[in-house]
Design a protein around this motif. Structure first.
Motif, mmCIF file in Angstrom:
data_model
loop_
_atom_site.group_PDB
_atom_site.id
_atom_site.type_symbol
_atom_site.label_atom_id
_atom_site.label_comp_id
_atom_site.label_asym_id
_atom_site.label_seq_id
_atom_site.Cartn_x
_atom_site.Cartn_y
_atom_site.Cartn_z
ATOM 1 N N ALA A 190 29.093 67.129 7.836
ATOM 2 C CA ALA A 190 29.119 66.846 6.398
ATOM 3 C C ALA A 190 27.781 66.274 5.959
ATOM 4 N N VAL A 191 27.228 65.347 6.752
ATOM 5 C CA VAL A 191 25.925 64.757 6.397
ATOM 6 C C VAL A 191 24.868 65.847 6.304
ATOM 7 N N SER A 192 24.838 66.722 7.304
ATOM 8 C CA SER A 192 23.765 67.708 7.324
ATOM 9 C C SER A 192 23.942 68.728 6.211
ATOM 10 N N LEU A 193 25.190 69.006 5.820
ATOM 11 C CA LEU A 193 25.407 70.007 4.766
ATOM 12 C C LEU A 193 25.166 69.407 3.391
ATOM 13 N N VAL A 194 25.772 68.234 3.140
ATOM 14 C CA VAL A 194 25.675 67.651 1.799
ATOM 15 C C VAL A 194 24.358 66.923 1.630
ATOM 16 N N GLY A 195 23.926 66.312 2.689
ATOM 17 C CA GLY A 195 22.652 65.610 2.605
ATOM 18 C C GLY A 195 22.801 64.291 1.841
ATOM 19 N N GLY A 196 21.816 63.955 1.083
ATOM 20 C CA GLY A 196 21.831 62.673 0.355
ATOM 21 C C GLY A 196 20.537 61.944 0.659
ATOM 22 N N ARG A 197 20.012 61.302 -0.376
ATOM 23 C CA ARG A 197 18.693 60.680 -0.191
ATOM 24 C C ARG A 197 18.796 59.287 0.404
ATOM 25 N N THR A 198 19.830 58.537 0.011
ATOM 26 C CA THR A 198 19.922 57.153 0.472
ATOM 27 C C THR A 198 20.861 57.071 1.655
ATOM 28 N N TRP A 199 20.726 55.970 2.393
ATOM 29 C CA TRP A 199 21.615 55.782 3.539
ATOM 30 C C TRP A 199 23.055 55.619 3.072
ATOM 31 N N ALA A 200 23.227 55.012 1.905
ATOM 32 C CA ALA A 200 24.590 54.822 1.392
ATOM 33 C C ALA A 200 25.255 56.177 1.174
ATOM 34 N N ARG A 201 24.490 57.103 0.588
ATOM 35 C CA ARG A 201 25.056 58.437 0.325
ATOM 36 C C ARG A 201 25.361 59.162 1.625
ATOM 37 N N ARG A 202 24.427 59.048 2.553
ATOM 38 C CA ARG A 202 24.674 59.711 3.845
ATOM 39 C C ARG A 202 25.905 59.137 4.509
ATOM 40 N N GLY A 203 26.017 57.803 4.423
ATOM 41 C CA GLY A 203 27.193 57.151 4.997
ATOM 42 C C GLY A 203 28.461 57.677 4.356
ATOM 43 N N ALA A 204 28.414 57.854 3.046
ATOM 44 C CA ALA A 204 29.601 58.346 2.340
ATOM 45 C C ALA A 204 29.941 59.757 2.807
ATOM 46 N N SER A 205 28.900 60.612 2.929
ATOM 47 C CA SER A 205 29.148 61.985 3.389
ATOM 48 C C SER A 205 29.788 61.963 4.773
ATOM 49 N N PHE A 206 29.205 61.119 5.635
ATOM 50 C CA PHE A 206 29.703 61.048 7.004
ATOM 51 C C PHE A 206 31.166 60.636 7.011
ATOM 52 N N ALA A 207 31.459 59.584 6.253
ATOM 53 C CA ALA A 207 32.834 59.088 6.221
ATOM 54 C C ALA A 207 33.765 60.169 5.691
ATOM 55 N N GLY A 208 33.312 60.842 4.635
ATOM 56 C CA GLY A 208 34.168 61.890 4.056
ATOM 57 C C GLY A 208 34.487 62.955 5.093
ATOM 58 N N GLY A 209 33.449 63.465 5.758
ATOM 59 C CA GLY A 209 33.666 64.520 6.749
ATOM 60 C C GLY A 209 34.574 64.057 7.865
ATOM 61 N N ALA A 210 34.307 62.849 8.365
ATOM 62 C CA ALA A 210 35.094 62.343 9.475
ATOM 63 C C ALA A 210 36.550 62.183 9.079
ATOM 64 N N VAL A 211 36.775 61.666 7.880
ATOM 65 C CA VAL A 211 38.161 61.435 7.456
ATOM 66 C C VAL A 211 38.908 62.762 7.315
ATOM 67 N N VAL A 212 38.238 63.752 6.751
ATOM 68 C CA VAL A 212 38.903 65.059 6.593
ATOM 69 C C VAL A 212 39.310 65.615 7.962
ATOM 70 N N VAL A 213 38.364 65.608 8.907
ATOM 71 C CA VAL A 213 38.656 66.145 10.235
ATOM 72 C C VAL A 213 39.794 65.363 10.886
ATOM 73 N N LEU A 214 39.690 64.055 10.798
ATOM 74 C CA LEU A 214 40.697 63.203 11.408
ATOM 75 C C LEU A 214 42.075 63.476 10.805
ATOM 76 N N GLY A 215 42.071 63.606 9.472
ATOM 77 C CA GLY A 215 43.350 63.857 8.793
ATOM 78 C C GLY A 215 43.964 65.165 9.266
ATOM 79 N N VAL A 216 43.163 66.224 9.282
ATOM 80 C CA VAL A 216 43.692 67.530 9.707
ATOM 81 C C VAL A 216 44.232 67.439 11.125
ATOM 82 N N LEU A 217 43.469 66.796 12.008
ATOM 83 C CA LEU A 217 43.896 66.708 13.409
ATOM 84 C C LEU A 217 45.182 65.893 13.527
ATOM 85 N N LEU A 218 45.273 64.811 12.752
ATOM 86 C CA LEU A 218 46.480 63.989 12.814
ATOM 87 C C LEU A 218 47.696 64.796 12.377
ATOM 88 N N VAL A 219 47.518 65.535 11.277
ATOM 89 C CA VAL A 219 48.640 66.338 10.788
ATOM 90 C C VAL A 219 49.049 67.360 11.848
#
Lengths: 581, 509
Positions: free
Chosen positions: B190-219
């Motif tokens: 997610a970070v590499s695809l969405v990108g983002g200039r600030t560390w905060a944005r990158r962190g958000a992208s990372f969290a978003g991607g991780a949560v989506v994957v985790l959610g799908v796997l949990l389901v």
């Protein structure tokens, strides 16, 4: 503004409508029609075996069609008076019919088909089928065509006329279940005639050839009708991939051929017309799978029985699967040997002995064969392979273990005393063949110490050129064995067709003639022991080892077991059962 | 142009004769065709077998003469009496060739289409995100895939994709460590695809991607979704409407309300068809399904055209695309519905390692389709892995080149949106060189995928070729060669023609 509000309203309507619509879910049609239960039922009674090559002909007796891929399918589809047993020996098939020797001079055999033996179309199996098998393999029915020199060609194509060519015409009339057969010359392997797969539905051949009276046409040798019969016999049973000729491909065994998917598989189902012990599994599927893919297919449950060409990596793949697979390692009916060229330096018996003393037979087996067959042993006989009945008796009577381990010092001494140190030994074999290259290297490492100059003379056309022209000092190749004695005979007699090294010993010639006329099977082993004894003392050839074989089956299936004959893994598929799942 | 085609064909014919002649000589001299017969112990039997094969294979005729016999048979096809000869057991080659070609096409067409679609898509994204970690990752993996020895990759795929996966399906729970690793990978993607200039944005992208994957796997792990997968009407509708929005964004931008409505309406048409046919699609026939599909597209196109206003053409296109996506989703939903029954009929081991289908398998259209797909999945993945690399690399460089063209700068400076610049001006032109690659690739697939076919037990063109070589039997090899060579020659010409048509700057002369 108005447009925008309208748009929003329309969007909301569409989206809402879609969700409402999707909410009123109707019943799925055809739910009961799913094939779950029915296909599961069929699958559980189906056992799948793998073979590397695709089936190509229902008639496996002609010279151009004869191949293992047909045997795999036709085992237990076409019956006969005998078949290869668990040890690869001749086993009488009493359910098919009985064989009885009624006279020794002239050798006369009475064949009796079982009373209720019928083809899968209901036609009784009787005299005409027997006549056809005899005629097709006797080589006595010539074609109207001639070869380049003007000699008439054989009408029926036959992969083997041995034995059949010595028979007189069988005595029986249409519909007879009993046949009297006499031999013009005594024949040692009379018990190995009319075996499984050799008897084809004669009424179908007659029908296909448009001949009314098959027995009449054959007994009167009506050349036009015989030609038509031969034509159909030779070509009428060749398969087109994907098409089962249900009309002509009849069964005389527990299974019949049901369907064929080109390039993928062929399916056998139990023959409801079979009169004997019925097949245990309702269906056998033979899938055409490369050897390298068989282990994983077995692990994944797609096949239950595999018989890949033995190789170390395939064996370790199979072993890695674990307890759910039973692995059988054994010997095949083929043996490797070294043949001396008696027209070269090895005409000298002392040099042959020196060479035999330095060949590391045990090391060759240890390094090249044991990795795929842990139980492999050095072979000490040319007529009998180690798993065959009578092997110990023959070896005991002929060989004292003098060449079990190399004795370099003794070999060197012989060479030095003859002043023959540095004698070049060209070991010829058909290349490329890694195992033979390795074996040659092992022999070189050992025999060069004794003073020979061993050279690797592997040639790409060794069989076509080198062997027949005597372009070798020692030839390294394999003969296929069999429980019958007649095939081996010509290898060691003076001027024999297989005697590439031009070995000659009147004593062997005489004993061989005696063996070929020996109709008492039990007495043959004694004669073989005498022949082998001479062959060992002359060192006509040096036997090395039997080829390893490998078979594996899922433990869900009981029944499959390794058999050394070339019948492959399906030899006993009528007794396979599926264990409880 | 006619002159050009004729000239090319004439040159090709010359090449064809030389190539077939050389091939014939090489195959005929590849070994000893009688080798397997020399070991027959009985001399009489051996002589008979050798004589018979010598006769069938015409081994007493000089090889050059045999070639011209073969060529004569081939040329006779011009007046309809041709023959490709027989193999060494006397079977005619033509039916064998037909079966082999059919089997190869079934195997390779799907894989090639998949490779083109994924390769081009990833290549474009990779170019647009040049020198990002995504770009480097894709570059790394495409080179890894490209250099994989295929037989090794195939065996590993069977081990993990089929045997281990089937074992796992028996109790489909994702272990926690695996879940964490996959979630981290998802975040990084997610970070590499969405990108983002600030560390905060990158962190958000990372969290978003991780949560989506985790959610799908949990389901997947907690429900028995893998055992009884389903989209259901709700899933099809939600995904279909979302796809309609996405399609609009690509086709015209979301600001164009007319197109958005048309696209959503197309999706709704698809959903209506899906819901109303639930009762009759239990075991349909292919013509019925295809008819239904076409009908749906026509209806959606009509609705889109109706509501499209001034932008009719684009609206209709968006509607058709949306309806097609919904149809595809419904198809997947039906396959999912048939999945549990199929799994139980395969005794819990659905993914196959060999063959094109389960022998004697019978069932509804959905079940037989599943059966084909479970057999196709591993060989297709193998083939996609190989050609994926060249498509991504080729598309990426072509796209980068186009993006640096003057007309793209002009388009940007006119004030066009980035979407319009990429989709209208850059993307289409970047695809022109890729068409050549596609044409040549299609030519290559007719030749089969020798190793893949062998490992996965498909008897296609590859096995015709390789078995012919092993048995030193020229006719099957030549049949393979003629078809493969003809495909390459023809598609080369086609590639040139298509190129000239797409790029008016190029003239054929």
């Amino acid at each position: 503004m108005i447009t925008s509000r309208r748009t929003t309203a329309a969007l909301a309507f569409l989206a809402g409508g879609a969700l409402v619509l999707s909410g009123c879910s109707a019943d799925r049609g055809g739910e009961g029609g799913t094939g779950a239960s029915s296909s599961a039922g069929t699958t559980s009674a189906t056992i799948t075996a793998a073979h590397e090559q695709e089936f190509n002909s229902y008639n496996n007796n002609t010279a151009d069609q004869n191949a293992v891929q047909n045997v795999v399918v036709l085992n237990n589809v076409l019956g006969g008076f005998w078949d290869f047993g668990p040890d690869g020996g001749v086993l009488d098939e009493s359910e098919f019919g009985t064989v009885e020797k009624t006279s020794d001079d002239p050798l006369t055999i009475r064949y009796t088909f079982a009373d209720d033996a019928v083809w899968s179309d209901g036609e009784p199996i009787d005299c005409d089928d027997f006549m056809l098998t005899w005629a097709a393999n006797s080589g006595k029915f010539t074609s109207t065509e001639t070869d380049a020199e003007g000699n008439p060609l054989s009408g029926f194509s036959s992969a083997g006329t041995t034995g059949y060519e010595d028979m007189n015409a069988p005595q029986c009339a249409a519909g007879d279940k009993e046949v009297e057969l006499s031999y013009a010359t005594p024949f040692a392997d009379w018990a190995g005639m009319f075996g499984a797969g050799s008897i084809l539905p004669a009424h179908k051949v007659a029908q296909g050839a448009g001949v009314e009276d098959l027995i009449g046409a054959l007994t009167s040798n009506n050349s036009e009708q015989v030609n038509q019969l031969a034509q159909f016999y030779n070509t009428g049973f060749i398969g087109t991939p994907g098409t089962v000729d249900t009309d002509n491909w009849l069964s005389s065994g527990p299974y019949k051929i049901d369907s064929w998917q080109a390039g993928q598989s062929i399916t056998l189902v139990a023959n409801d017309q079979y009169w004997g012990t019925p097949a245990k599994a309702s269906s056998i599927v033979i899938r055409f799978i490369d050897a390298t893919a068989q282990a994983q297919a077995l692990a994944n449950g797609e096949i239950q029985v595999a018989r890949p060409q033995p190789a170390q990596d395939i064996l370790s793949q199979l072993q890695a699967i674990g307890d759910s697979v039973k692995i059988d390692q054994g010997d095949e009916y083929t043996f490797e040997h070294l043949d001396f060229n008696f027209e070269g330096a090895f005409a000298d018996a002392d040099l042959r002995r020196a060479f035999a003393l330095c060949v590391p037979r045990q090391q060759i087996v240890d390094n090249l064969i044991k990795p795929v067959n842990a139980d492999a042993t050095v072979l000490n006989s040319r007529y009998k392979l180690s798993f065959q009945e009578g092997y110990d008796q023959v070896v005991g009577a002929s060989y004292q273990g003098q060449y079990d381990q190399p004795d370099i010092a003794a070999a060197k001494q012989i060479l030095d005393s003859k002043g023959a140190a540095g004698t070049p030994v060209r070991i010829g074999y058909q290349s490329p063949n890694q195992r033979r290259t390795d074996a040659t290297a092992l022999i070189k490492a050992s025999c060069d110490q004794a003073g020979f100059d061993v050279q690797d003379a592997g040639q790409q056309d060794f069989f076509g050129g080198g062997l027949a022209n005597g372009n070798f000092d020692v030839a390294l190749f394999a003969w296929s064995g069999s429980p019958l004695v007649s095939g081996q005979a010509s290898t060691y007699v003076t001027g024999g067709g297989n005697n590439n090294g031009k070995y000659s010993n009147p004593q062997v010639d005489e004993l061989t003639t005696q063996l070929l006329a020996q109709t008492d099977v039990a007495a043959q082993d004694t004669t073989i022991g005498q022949i082998e004894s001479v062959l060992w003392s002359d060192l006509a050839t040096i036997p090395l080892f039997t080829f390893p074989g490998l078979q594996a089956n899922s433990t869900n299936v009981t029944g499959p077991s390794f058999q050394p004959a070339q019948s492959q893994q399906t030899w006993n598929d009528d007794t396979w059962t599926v264990a409880q799942q | 142009m006619v002159a050009y085609v004729l000239r090319r064909l004439l040159i090709s014919i010359g090449v064809f004769f030389v190539a077939t002649f050389m091939m014939y000589l090489l195959v005929a001299n590849a070994g000893d065709p009688l080798e397997d017969l020399y070991g027959i112990t009985d001399p009489g039997d051996r002589a008979a077998r050798i004589a018979s094969r010598t006769e069938i294979m015409q081994l007493n005729t000089p090889v050059v003469e045999r070639y011209f016999d073969w060529l004569g048979g081939l040329l006779s096809f011009l007046w309809g009496q041709g023959t490709l000869g027989v193999n060494r057991t006397g079977q005619a080659i033509e039916p064998l060739l037909g079966l082999a070609l059919g089997s190869t096409l079934r195997l390779v067409v799907l894989a090639t289409v998949l490779a083109i679609v994924t390769g081009v898509a990833v290549g474009i994204v990779s170019a647009l995100r040049q020198y990002t970690s995504f770009d480097y990752t894709i570059t790394f993996f495409s080179f890894v895939f490209f250099s994989l020895p295929i037989f090794w990759a195939a065996v590993l795929l069977k081990q993990f994709g089929a045997i281990a996966f089937n074992d796992w399906l028996g109790d489909p729970v994702v272990p926690l460590p695996v879940m964490v690793v996959l979630a981290v990978l998802g975040g990084l993607l997610a970070v590499s695809l969405v990108g983002g200039r600030t560390w905060a944005r990158r962190g958000a992208s990372f969290a978003g991607g991780a949560v989506v994957v985790l959610g799908v796997l949990l389901v997947l792990s907690q429900t028995d979704f893998l055992a009884r997968p389903t989209l259901g009407p709700a899933g099809v509708s939600v995904l279909g409407l979302a796809a309609a929005v996405g399609i609009t964004a690509l086709v015209s931008g979301l600001a164009n309300r007319r197109v958005l409505i048309a696209s959503l309406a197309g999706a709704v048409v698809g959903i209506i068809v899906y819901v109303s046919t639930v009762g009759v699609l239990g075991d349909p026939t292919w013509p019925f399904l295809i008819g239904l599909f076409v009908l749906t597209l026509v209806l959606a196109g009509g609705v889109g055209f109706g509501v499209g206003g001034i932008d009719r053409g684009r609206a209709a296109r968006a509607a058709v695309l949306s309806a097609a996506v919904v149809a595809a989703l419904s198809f997947v939903d039906w396959l999912m519905f048939a999945w549990p029954a199929y799994v139980s009929s395969s005794l819990g081991r659905p993914i196959a390692t060999i063959g094109s289908n389960t022998p004697n398998f019978t069932g509804t259209l959905w079940e037989t389709t599943l059966d084909s797909l479970t057999h196709l999945v591993l060989p297709s993945v193998t083939l996609v892995l190989i050609s994926f690399a060249q498509y991504t690399r080729y598309t990426r460089s072509s796209m980068l080149e186009t993006m640096n063209q003057d007309y793209v700068r002009t388009a940007r400076s006119k004030g066009l949106t980035e979407r319009t610049v990429i989709m209208r001006h850059a993307f289409r032109n970047a695809l022109i060189p890729v068409t050549t690659l596609v044409a040549l690739d299609f030519a290559a697939i007719v030749g089969g995928a020798v190793i893949t076919e062998r490992i996965f037990g498909w008897r296609g063109m590859g096995s015709l070729f390789i078995e012919g070589i092993y048995t030193v039997d020229p006719p099957p090899v030549m049949a393979f060669f003629v078809v493969a060579a003809a495909a390459v020659l023809l598609l080369n010409i086609v590639a040139d023609l298509v190129y000239a048509y797409l790029d008016p700057r190029i003239r054929l002369s």
